[in-house]
Scaffold this motif. Structure first.
Motif, short mmCIF file in Angstrom:
data_model
loop_
_atom_site.label_atom_id
_atom_site.label_comp_id
_atom_site.label_asym_id
_atom_site.label_seq_id
_atom_site.Cartn_x
_atom_site.Cartn_y
_atom_site.Cartn_z
N GLN A 109 0.84 -1.20 0.00
CA GLN A 109 0.00 0.00 0.00
C GLN A 109 0.87 1.25 0.00
OE1 GLN A 109 -3.46 -0.06 -0.33
NE2 GLN A 109 -3.02 2.08 -0.85
N GLU A 110 1.99 1.19 0.70
CA GLU A 110 2.91 2.33 0.72
C GLU A 110 3.46 2.62 -0.68
OE1 GLU A 110 7.13 3.73 2.74
OE2 GLU A 110 6.06 2.03 3.60
N GLN A 111 3.81 1.58 -1.42
CA GLN A 111 4.30 1.78 -2.79
C GLN A 111 3.22 2.36 -3.69
OE1 GLN A 111 5.57 -2.32 -3.24
NE2 GLN A 111 7.72 -1.68 -3.40
N LEU A 112 1.99 1.88 -3.54
CA LEU A 112 0.88 2.43 -4.32
C LEU A 112 0.66 3.90 -3.99
CD1 LEU A 112 -1.60 -0.57 -4.05
CD2 LEU A 112 -0.62 0.31 -6.17
N ASN A 113 0.71 4.23 -2.71
CA ASN A 113 0.55 5.62 -2.29
C ASN A 113 1.67 6.51 -2.82
OD1 ASN A 113 -1.76 4.89 -0.87
ND2 ASN A 113 -0.71 4.80 1.11
N GLN A 114 2.91 6.02 -2.77
CA GLN A 114 4.05 6.79 -3.28
C GLN A 114 3.92 7.02 -4.78
OE1 GLN A 114 7.41 4.46 -2.00
NE2 GLN A 114 7.49 5.44 0.01
#
Length: 146
Positions: free
Chosen positions: A83-88
Motif C-alpha cells: 500500500q505504501e508503494q501504491l501511495n508513493q
C-alpha cells in the motif's frame, strides 16, 4: 488489436513475464478509441537498476480498471506492491491511489532474443507507454512463440 510499448523496470518486467504480477499499475490508460479491444503490450525494460534497455517480452491486456473499483488486498497481491508503494506512486503522479489504473496482464511471453527500439522504429523509450503501429509490433514479435 492495438499495440502498446510500455516502459518498465527490470524487476517488474521479470515479475510480469514469470506470471507473478498480473496487474500493472499505471496513472493513465488508452483513450476510448483504443479501449474495448485487445491490447498487445510490448515491454521495454529500462536500463535503470541493471535493465537491458531493450524490448524483452509482451503480454495481452483485455481489461483496464480503476483501482477504486477493485478490492485493495487483491490489488496489492496481484500488482506485487505494498500500500505504501501504491501511495508513493500515486503521489508522484499527482493522483489519489483510487484514481490509478490496473492493466490486467494475460499471456505473458518472454522474447527469446531482446529487441532494440530501432526494431520497431522508435528512437526513445516512452515515459510510461505509447501506441505503436501494428507493423512495428508484429515485426518485433516475429519468430517468437505464442
Amino acid at each position: 488489436m492495438n499495440y502498446i510499448l510500455m516502459n518498465i523496470c527490470a524487476h517488474d518486467a521479470r515479475l510480469i513475464l514469470e506470471g507473478q504480477k498480473t496487474l500493472e499499475i499505471r496513472s493513465t490508460r488508452p483513450n476510448k478509441s483504443q479501449r474495448g479491444h485487445d491490447l498487445q503490450v510490448l515491454l521495454y525494460e529500462t536500463m535503470r537498476d541493471g535493465g537491458r534497455g531493450e524490448i524483452v517480452g509482451t503480454f495481452r491486456c483485455r481489461e483496464i480498471q480503476q483501482l477504486k473499483k477493485l478490492d485493495p488486498q487483491e490489488v496489492r497481491e496481484k500488482s506485487c506492491m505494498t500500500q505504501e508503494q501504491l501511495n508513493q506512486y500515486a503521489t508522484a503522479t499527482g493522483k489519489n491511489p483510487g484514481d490509478l489504473w490496473a492493466w490486467v496482464v494475460e499471456e505473458p511471453l518472454i522474447f527469446q532474443e531482446p529487441k532494440p527500439l530501432r526494431r520497431i522504429h522508435v528512437r526513445n523509450p516512452p515515459h510510461s507507454w505509447q501506441r505503436i503501429s501494428t507493423e512495428a509490433a508484429l515485426d518485433a514479435m516475429t519468430n517468437e512463440e505464442h
